[in-house]
Write a protein that holds these residues in place. Structure first.
Motif, PDB file in Angstrom:
ATOM      1  N   ASN A 105       0.847  -1.197   0.000  1.00 19.73           N
ATOM      2  CA  ASN A 105       0.000   0.000   0.000  1.00 19.73           C
ATOM      3  C   ASN A 105       0.882   1.247   0.000  1.00 19.73           C
ATOM      4  O   ASN A 105       1.627   1.476   0.957  1.00 19.73           O
ATOM      5  CB  ASN A 105      -0.902  -0.011   1.237  1.00 19.73           C
ATOM      6  N   HIS A 106       0.806   2.049  -1.055  1.00 18.00           N
ATOM      7  CA  HIS A 106       1.635   3.249  -1.190  1.00 18.00           C
ATOM      8  C   HIS A 106       0.790   4.514  -1.064  1.00 18.00           C
ATOM      9  O   HIS A 106       1.081   5.530  -1.697  1.00 18.00           O
ATOM     10  CB  HIS A 106       2.369   3.231  -2.528  1.00 18.00           C
ATOM     11  N   GLU A 107      -0.217   4.449  -0.230  1.00 18.45           N
ATOM     12  CA  GLU A 107      -1.108   5.595  -0.065  1.00 18.45           C
ATOM     13  C   GLU A 107      -0.334   6.853   0.312  1.00 18.45           C
ATOM     14  O   GLU A 107       0.594   6.814   1.123  1.00 18.45           O
ATOM     15  CB  GLU A 107      -2.166   5.286   1.000  1.00 18.45           C
ATOM     16  N   THR A 108      -0.728   7.971  -0.277  1.00 18.00           N
ATOM     17  CA  THR A 108      -0.096   9.247   0.002  1.00 18.00           C
ATOM     18  C   THR A 108      -1.137  10.217   0.542  1.00 18.00           C
ATOM     19  O   THR A 108      -2.288   9.841   0.793  1.00 18.00           O
ATOM     20  CB  THR A 108       0.578   9.807  -1.266  1.00 18.00           C
ATOM     21  N   VAL A 109      -0.743  11.448   0.724  1.00 20.72           N
ATOM     22  CA  VAL A 109      -1.661  12.475   1.203  1.00 20.72           C
ATOM     23  C   VAL A 109      -1.696  13.596   0.172  1.00 20.72           C
ATOM     24  O   VAL A 109      -0.683  13.939  -0.421  1.00 20.72           O
ATOM     25  CB  VAL A 109      -1.223  13.020   2.588  1.00 20.72           C
ATOM     26  N   SER A 110      -2.871  14.111  -0.049  1.00 25.89           N
ATOM     27  CA  SER A 110      -3.044  15.224  -0.981  1.00 25.89           C
ATOM     28  C   SER A 110      -3.737  16.355  -0.240  1.00 25.89           C
ATOM     29  O   SER A 110      -4.584  16.119   0.628  1.00 25.89           O
ATOM     30  CB  SER A 110      -3.888  14.800  -2.185  1.00 25.89           C
ATOM     31  N   GLY A 111      -3.362  17.572  -0.570  1.00 23.58           N
ATOM     32  CA  GLY A 111      -3.957  18.721   0.104  1.00 23.58           C
ATOM     33  C   GLY A 111      -4.485  19.747  -0.868  1.00 23.58           C
ATOM     34  O   GLY A 111      -3.826  20.767  -1.101  1.00 23.58           O
ATOM     35  N   PRO A 112      -5.659  19.525  -1.476  1.00 23.11           N
ATOM     36  CA  PRO A 112      -6.229  20.550  -2.358  1.00 23.11           C
ATOM     37  C   PRO A 112      -6.473  21.837  -1.574  1.00 23.11           C
ATOM     38  O   PRO A 112      -7.023  21.813  -0.473  1.00 23.11           O
ATOM     39  CB  PRO A 112      -7.557  19.927  -2.817  1.00 23.11           C
ATOM     40  N   ASP A 113      -6.029  22.960  -2.132  1.00 30.02           N
ATOM     41  CA  ASP A 113      -6.220  24.250  -1.484  1.00 30.02           C
ATOM     42  C   ASP A 113      -7.222  25.087  -2.260  1.00 30.02           C
ATOM     43  O   ASP A 113      -7.507  24.813  -3.430  1.00 30.02           O
ATOM     44  CB  ASP A 113      -4.886  24.991  -1.378  1.00 30.02           C
ATOM     45  N   ASN A 114      -7.741  26.114  -1.608  1.00 30.14           N
ATOM     46  CA  ASN A 114      -8.833  26.900  -2.196  1.00 30.14           C
ATOM     47  C   ASN A 114      -8.561  28.397  -2.194  1.00 30.14           C
ATOM     48  O   ASN A 114      -7.876  28.913  -1.302  1.00 30.14           O
ATOM     49  CB  ASN A 114     -10.134  26.666  -1.405  1.00 30.14           C
ATOM     50  N   TRP A 115      -9.150  29.070  -3.177  1.00 31.71           N
ATOM     51  CA  TRP A 115      -9.304  30.520  -3.139  1.00 31.71           C
ATOM     52  C   TRP A 115     -10.692  30.763  -2.545  1.00 31.71           C
ATOM     53  O   TRP A 115     -11.694  30.587  -3.230  1.00 31.71           O
ATOM     54  CB  TRP A 115      -9.227  31.128  -4.534  1.00 31.71           C
ATOM     55  N   VAL A 116     -10.756  31.131  -1.276  1.00 34.32           N
ATOM     56  CA  VAL A 116     -12.034  31.311  -0.596  1.00 34.32           C
ATOM     57  C   VAL A 116     -12.485  32.761  -0.723  1.00 34.32           C
ATOM     58  O   VAL A 116     -11.676  33.694  -0.621  1.00 34.32           O
ATOM     59  CB  VAL A 116     -11.929  30.913   0.888  1.00 34.32           C
TER      60      VAL A 116
END
Length: 441
Positions: free
Chosen positions: A312-323
Motif C-alpha cells: 500500500n503506497h497511499e499518500t496524502v493530498s492537500g487541495p487548497d482553495n481561493w475562498v
C-alpha cells in the motif's frame, strides 16, 4: 473600473501593513466621492491575500499584471504584508472580527470546515453553475475540498500530493540503488542510514519539528498504510495513537535518535529543502511545489512514490482553495470574475510552468503546451500519476488545526528523544479528544 488589491507574503511572513493599506484605499476612494457612493457606482475595491512566496509569488504577480492589461474595468494591485499560507487561517480568523478582512484568501482545503461556518464566507454555489467557470473540469477531490455541506466556499487553487525526491549523485556515491516504486519503509530507513555522513553534515532525510502542519501531514500516510486513521469516522475521537500510529512515529524516532539519519528542521521546512538543494540530503519528502526551486538550483534528482506497507503506497493530498468573503454582492461578483480567469486552463498552465504545480483541471492536460511542462520538470509525471494513491483527505472538522498542533508537538518531542512514540501520541490524543468534545466542533 474595479480595483482589486492583492496583499502578498512579505519577507517575514507577517502583515504589518493591513490597516495602512485599508486606510490608503479609503483615501483613494475619496477622490471619486464617498466610499459608499464609489462602491455603488464606481470602482469595486477588493483585497486578496495569497500568501505565496518565491516562484509562486512571482508567478501570481505576473498573472495579475496580465489580468490588468486584459481587463480595463478591473485593476489588481499587489501589496506586501499578508501572512504566509501556513499562517493564513489564524490571521484571517482575527480579521473576520472586523471589517479588515479580504475578499479572497488562499486557504488550505483542510480549513474549509472552519471557514465555511463563518457568516462572512460567501456561498459560491450559484456562481459555479456558470458555464464560464467550468466547475466540472476541476478534479472531483478539489470540488469536494471546496464544498462544505453543499456550500461552495471557493475556487480550487492547488492540488498536490507527497512523494519522495532523491539526490541521484548522493545515492550513487553511497553505493545505493535508486528506490523503485515497490520499495518499503524499511528500504527508506536503510537508504537514509547509508547516505548519512556526520563528518560532511550530510543526512539521509529530514523531518520538520517546527510545530506546523508540514510536520504532521507526512505522518498520516504512514498511519493510513498500516491500517490506521487520524480520527474516528464521526470525527469525535482521536485514533492516531493506535498501533499503526505508534509504528509510524516509532520508525521516525528510530531514524532520528538511533540512526542519526534524520535532520530535524526547526524552520518551516525551509532548511531541509536547502540541504537537499545543496547536495547534503539524500531524500526529501515533498511535492510538486519544490520542483521550480530544484530546477533553479540545478539538482540532479529523481522522483518516486512514497514507500509502502504491504504493497500500500497511499499518500496524502492537500487541495487548497481561493475562498471568497462577503462585503457586498458587487464585490463577490467581481471576485468570481477574477478567479474564473485565474483558474482557467491557459493561466493555470502558465502557473504550472512557473511553479511545478499539478494541473487543477483535466482540460489542462490536453493543451498543446502541456508536454513542454512535463519536459520542464523531470518527475512531474510521477507526481501527477501519484494522485491515484491519494485516497483520503485530512479530517473535515473545524478542530483539525488544533489536532494537528497537538500531533506536531508529539512528533517534535519524540524525534528529539524527549518521549517515546506511545507516550507522546497518547498525550496528543487526550488533548485532541478534549478539543473535539467542545460543542460546535
Amino acid at each position: 473600473m474595479a480595483r482589486i488589491v492583492v496583499i502578498g507574503a512579505g519577507s517575514a511572513g507577517v502583515n504589518r501593513n493591513v490597516l495602512a493599506a485599508v486606510a490608503a484605499v479609503a483615501l483613494v476612494a475619496t477622490g471619486c466621492g464617498s466610499a459608499a457612493e464609489e462602491q455603488a457606482t464606481g470602482p469595486v475595491q477588493l483585497t486578496i491575500w495569497h500568501g505565496q512566496t518565491d516562484s509562486a509569488g512571482k508567478s501570481i504577480e505576473k498573472l495579475v499584471t496580465r489580468f490588468n492589461q486584459g481587463h480595463p474595468e478591473i485593476k489588481v494591485n499587489i501589496e506586501p504584508g499578508a501572512a504566509t499560507a501556513d499562517g493564513m487561517l489564524p490571521k484571517l480568523t482575527a480579521a473576520l472580527t472586523s471589517d479588515a478582512y479580504p475578499d479572497i484568501a488562499y486557504l488550505y482545503g483542510s480549513w474549509a470546515p472552519n471557514i465555511a461556518r463563518n457568516p462572512k464566507t460567501a456561498d459560491l454555489t450559484a456562481y459555479t453553475k456558470d458555464p464560464a467557470v467550468g466547475w466540472a473540469d476541476f478534479w472531483a477531490s478539489e470540488r469536494a475540498a471546496a464544498t462544505v455541506e453543499g456550500k461552495v466556499v471557493g475556487f480550487p487553487a492547488v492540488v498536490d500530493n507527497m512523494v519522495v525526491l532523491y539526490n541521484k549523485k548522493l545515492l550513487a556515491k553511497a553505493g545505493v540503488e535508486a528506490p523503485k516504486p515497490d520499495w518499503t519503509w524499511d528500504d527508506f530507513r536503510a537508504i537514509a542510514k547509508k547516505t548519512t555522513d556526520a563528518a560532511s553534515g550530510t543526512f539521509g532525510t529530514t523531518w520538520p519539528i517546527s510545530g506546523g502542519e508540514e510536520a504532521v501531514w507526512g505522518l498520516w500516510p504512514l498511519i493510513w498504510q498500516a491500517g490506521g486513521d487520524v480520527l474516528s469516522p464521526d470525527s469525535k475521537k482521536a485514533v492516531f495513537n493506535s498501533a499503526a500510529g505508534q509504528q509510524a512515529l516509532g520508525l521516525l524516532r528510530g531514524m532520528a535518535v538511533d540512526d542519526k539519519s534524520l535532520y530535524l528542521d526547526s524552520s518551516p521546512a525551509e532548511k531541509g529543502q536547502k540541504l537537499f538543494e545543496s547536495g547534503r540530503l539524500g531524500m526529501f519528502l515533498s511535492g510538486p511545489w519544490v520542483l521550480s526551486d530544484l530546477r533553479t538550483a540545478k539538482v540532479d534528482y529523481g522522483v518516486v512514490q512514497l514507500p509502502g506497507t504491504n504493497g500500500n503506497h497511499e499518500t496524502v493530498s492537500g487541495p487548497d482553495n481561493w475562498v471568497v468573503f462577503k462585503h457586498d454582492d458587487r464585490r463577490v461578483k467581481a471576485a468570481t470574475t477574477f478567479l474564473t480567469w485565474l483558474t482557467a486552463a491557459d493561466q493555470q498552465l502558465e502557473w504550472m510552468k512557473d511553479t511545478g504545480s499539478l494541473p487543477i483541471r483535466e482540460s489542462i492536460t490536453k493543451l498543446p503546451g502541456y508536454q513542454d511542462y512535463l519536459k520542464k520538470y523531470p518527475g512531474i509525471d510521477v507526481i501527477s500519476g501519484n494522485l491515484a494513491n491519494a485516497k483520503r483527505v485530512r479530517p473535515p472538522t473545524t478542530r483539525y488545526p488544533r489536532v494537528s498542533a497537538f500531533v506536531a508537538e508529539a512528533i517534535a518531542q519524540t524525534l528529539l528523544g524527549k518521549a517515546d512514540a506511545k507516550t507522546a501520541l497518547d498525550e496528543a490524543a487526550a488533548k485532541s479528544d478534549a478539543a473535539l468534545a467542545v460543542p460546535g466542533s
